[in-house]
Design a protein around this motif. Structure first.
Motif, PDB file in Angstrom:
ATOM      1  N   VAL A  18      47.876  38.236  32.884  1.00 37.50           N
ATOM      2  CA  VAL A  18      47.362  39.458  33.516  1.00 37.50           C
ATOM      3  C   VAL A  18      45.845  39.425  33.597  1.00 37.50           C
ATOM      4  O   VAL A  18      45.247  39.749  34.630  1.00 37.50           O
ATOM      5  CB  VAL A  18      47.844  40.700  32.737  1.00 37.50           C
ATOM      6  CG1 VAL A  18      47.147  41.961  33.259  1.00 37.50           C
ATOM      7  CG2 VAL A  18      49.352  40.844  32.846  1.00 37.50           C
ATOM      8  N   CYS A  19      45.196  39.036  32.517  1.00 35.90           N
ATOM      9  CA  CYS A  19      43.729  38.961  32.495  1.00 35.90           C
ATOM     10  C   CYS A  19      43.222  37.923  33.489  1.00 35.90           C
ATOM     11  O   CYS A  19      42.200  38.129  34.158  1.00 35.90           O
ATOM     12  CB  CYS A  19      43.234  38.625  31.092  1.00 35.90           C
ATOM     13  SG  CYS A  19      43.536  39.928  29.875  1.00 35.90           S
ATOM     14  N   LEU A  20      43.931  36.806  33.571  1.00 32.53           N
ATOM     15  CA  LEU A  20      43.531  35.759  34.510  1.00 32.53           C
ATOM     16  C   LEU A  20      43.635  36.245  35.956  1.00 32.53           C
ATOM     17  O   LEU A  20      42.751  35.984  36.779  1.00 32.53           O
ATOM     18  CB  LEU A  20      44.412  34.522  34.305  1.00 32.53           C
ATOM     19  CG  LEU A  20      44.037  33.283  35.125  1.00 32.53           C
ATOM     20  CD1 LEU A  20      42.650  32.793  34.724  1.00 32.53           C
ATOM     21  CD2 LEU A  20      45.069  32.169  34.908  1.00 32.53           C
ATOM     22  N   ALA A  21      44.697  36.995  36.258  1.00 34.38           N
ATOM     23  CA  ALA A  21      44.850  37.545  37.604  1.00 34.38           C
ATOM     24  C   ALA A  21      43.745  38.551  37.908  1.00 34.38           C
ATOM     25  O   ALA A  21      43.179  38.576  39.004  1.00 34.38           O
ATOM     26  CB  ALA A  21      46.227  38.189  37.748  1.00 34.38           C
ATOM     27  N   ALA A  22      43.435  39.411  36.929  1.00 38.02           N
ATOM     28  CA  ALA A  22      42.359  40.380  37.117  1.00 38.02           C
ATOM     29  C   ALA A  22      41.024  39.681  37.356  1.00 38.02           C
ATOM     30  O   ALA A  22      40.220  40.094  38.196  1.00 38.02           O
ATOM     31  CB  ALA A  22      42.270  41.297  35.905  1.00 38.02           C
ATOM     32  N   LEU A  23      40.773  38.613  36.598  1.00 37.20           N
ATOM     33  CA  LEU A  23      39.544  37.851  36.776  1.00 37.20           C
ATOM     34  C   LEU A  23      39.475  37.238  38.165  1.00 37.20           C
ATOM     35  O   LEU A  23      38.424  37.252  38.825  1.00 37.20           O
ATOM     36  CB  LEU A  23      39.448  36.759  35.705  1.00 37.20           C
ATOM     37  CG  LEU A  23      38.237  35.826  35.796  1.00 37.20           C
ATOM     38  CD1 LEU A  23      36.952  36.618  35.571  1.00 37.20           C
ATOM     39  CD2 LEU A  23      38.350  34.702  34.775  1.00 37.20           C
ATOM     40  N   ALA A  24      40.609  36.699  38.633  1.00 43.11           N
ATOM     41  CA  ALA A  24      40.636  36.098  39.963  1.00 43.11           C
ATOM     42  C   ALA A  24      40.348  37.128  41.049  1.00 43.11           C
ATOM     43  O   ALA A  24      39.598  36.864  42.001  1.00 43.11           O
ATOM     44  CB  ALA A  24      41.999  35.439  40.204  1.00 43.11           C
ATOM     45  N   ILE A  25      40.911  38.333  40.887  1.00 40.55           N
ATOM     46  CA  ILE A  25      40.719  39.378  41.892  1.00 40.55           C
ATOM     47  C   ILE A  25      39.269  39.856  41.918  1.00 40.55           C
ATOM     48  O   ILE A  25      38.672  40.028  42.978  1.00 40.55           O
ATOM     49  CB  ILE A  25      41.673  40.552  41.627  1.00 40.55           C
ATOM     50  CG1 ILE A  25      43.115  40.118  41.891  1.00 40.55           C
ATOM     51  CG2 ILE A  25      41.311  41.748  42.494  1.00 40.55           C
ATOM     52  CD1 ILE A  25      44.146  41.158  41.506  1.00 40.55           C
ATOM     53  N   THR A  26      38.678  40.029  40.734  1.00 39.34           N
ATOM     54  CA  THR A  26      37.335  40.615  40.676  1.00 39.34           C
ATOM     55  C   THR A  26      36.230  39.612  41.000  1.00 39.34           C
ATOM     56  O   THR A  26      35.120  40.011  41.361  1.00 39.34           O
ATOM     57  CB  THR A  26      37.066  41.203  39.285  1.00 39.34           C
ATOM     58  OG1 THR A  26      37.267  40.183  38.295  1.00 39.34           O
ATOM     59  CG2 THR A  26      37.997  42.365  39.015  1.00 39.34           C
ATOM     60  N   SER A  27      36.512  38.322  40.874  1.00 37.02           N
ATOM     61  CA  SER A  27      35.438  37.336  41.028  1.00 37.02           C
ATOM     62  C   SER A  27      35.573  36.451  42.261  1.00 37.02           C
ATOM     63  O   SER A  27      34.654  35.700  42.563  1.00 37.02           O
ATOM     64  CB  SER A  27      35.374  36.441  39.785  1.00 37.02           C
ATOM     65  OG  SER A  27      36.577  35.697  39.633  1.00 37.02           O
TER      66      SER A  27
END
Length: 232
Positions: A83-92
């Motif tokens: 989940v954190c990795l997906a959030a990082l991908a979306i935000t960056s």
């Protein structure tokens, strides 16, 4: 025909994916779907829809984690990391998740001139179902702004030979002149109970309409709103 359909598909995809994170996630999803041995062949057409392809990959990734990691704490940690990795991908990975056409604030798409838009807003705020007399051609703007407006003299927007009513022909003639007879305008407006007159600022009558039962309510960019003076 096929070319037009492909162009429409391309345009719709561009509208959705915009210029941000979904581009990167969609590419990753396409590779994931193509390389995943457990992916069904029936899922290949999902690549035509970026959002569905990404969602499918997220679900598949979650299923793989549950299959590979059976212990409770490790499984929860792996899911949290995903989940954190997906959030990082979306935000960056981009500046805009969706196209600007989908994420920007709606503006004046009716292309109503600013002064007329302000006048219509003021009239609606004062009386949402008001009967209004406007300049020839302005009735379309008021009708587009709100269907609640009563516009009894819309015919004056037509060409003179197409106007059968004598009063409407008089209004057309007077309001098409820079020096109208406001006594005639006020008299005819009163017949249909027009509480408001929205007239051009470029009119220069010898006697203003304020002498015939109307008061100036608002002066906008290029137009003036007059309101009927109510009796005591």
């Amino acid at each position: 025909m096929i070319r037009e359909l492909m162009y429409e598909l391309y345009s719709n995809l561009r509208l959705v994916i915009g210029s941000g994170a979904i581009v990167i996630l969609y590419i990753a999803a396409a590779v994931f779907i193509a390389r995943d041995p457990g992916q069904k062949r029936e899922n290949i057409p999902l690549l035509l829809c970026p959002a569905v392809a990404i969602g499918t990959c997220v679900i598949r990734l979650y299923a793989l984690i549950r299959e590979k990691i059976s212990r409770g704490t490790a499984q929860k940690a792996a899911v949290l990391f995903t989940v954190c990795l997906a959030a990082l991908a979306i935000t960056s990975s981009g500046t805009c998740v969706f196209s600007q056409e989908l994420s920007s604030v709606a503006e004046n798409d009716m292309h109503i001139p600013g002064g007329i838009l302000e006048a219509a807003s003021a009239v609606k705020a004062d009386d949402s179902t008001a009967s209004v007399l406007t300049m020839p051609g302005w009735d379309a703007y008021f009708s587009a702004y709100s269907s609640e407006f009563v516009l009894p003299y819309r015919a004056i927007s037509n060409e003179m030979p197409e106007i059968p009513d004598e009063d409407e022909r008089i209004l057309k003639a007077e309001l098409s002149d820079h020096y109208p007879d406001m006594k005639k305008v006020a008299r005819i407006a009163g017949k249909k109970g027009c509480r408001y007159l929205v007239l051009s600022e470029d009119l220069w009558p010898d006697v203003p309409v304020t002498k015939y039962g109307y008061e100036e309510m608002l002066r906008c960019d290029g137009c003036v709103v007059y309101r009927k003076v109510e009796g005591p």
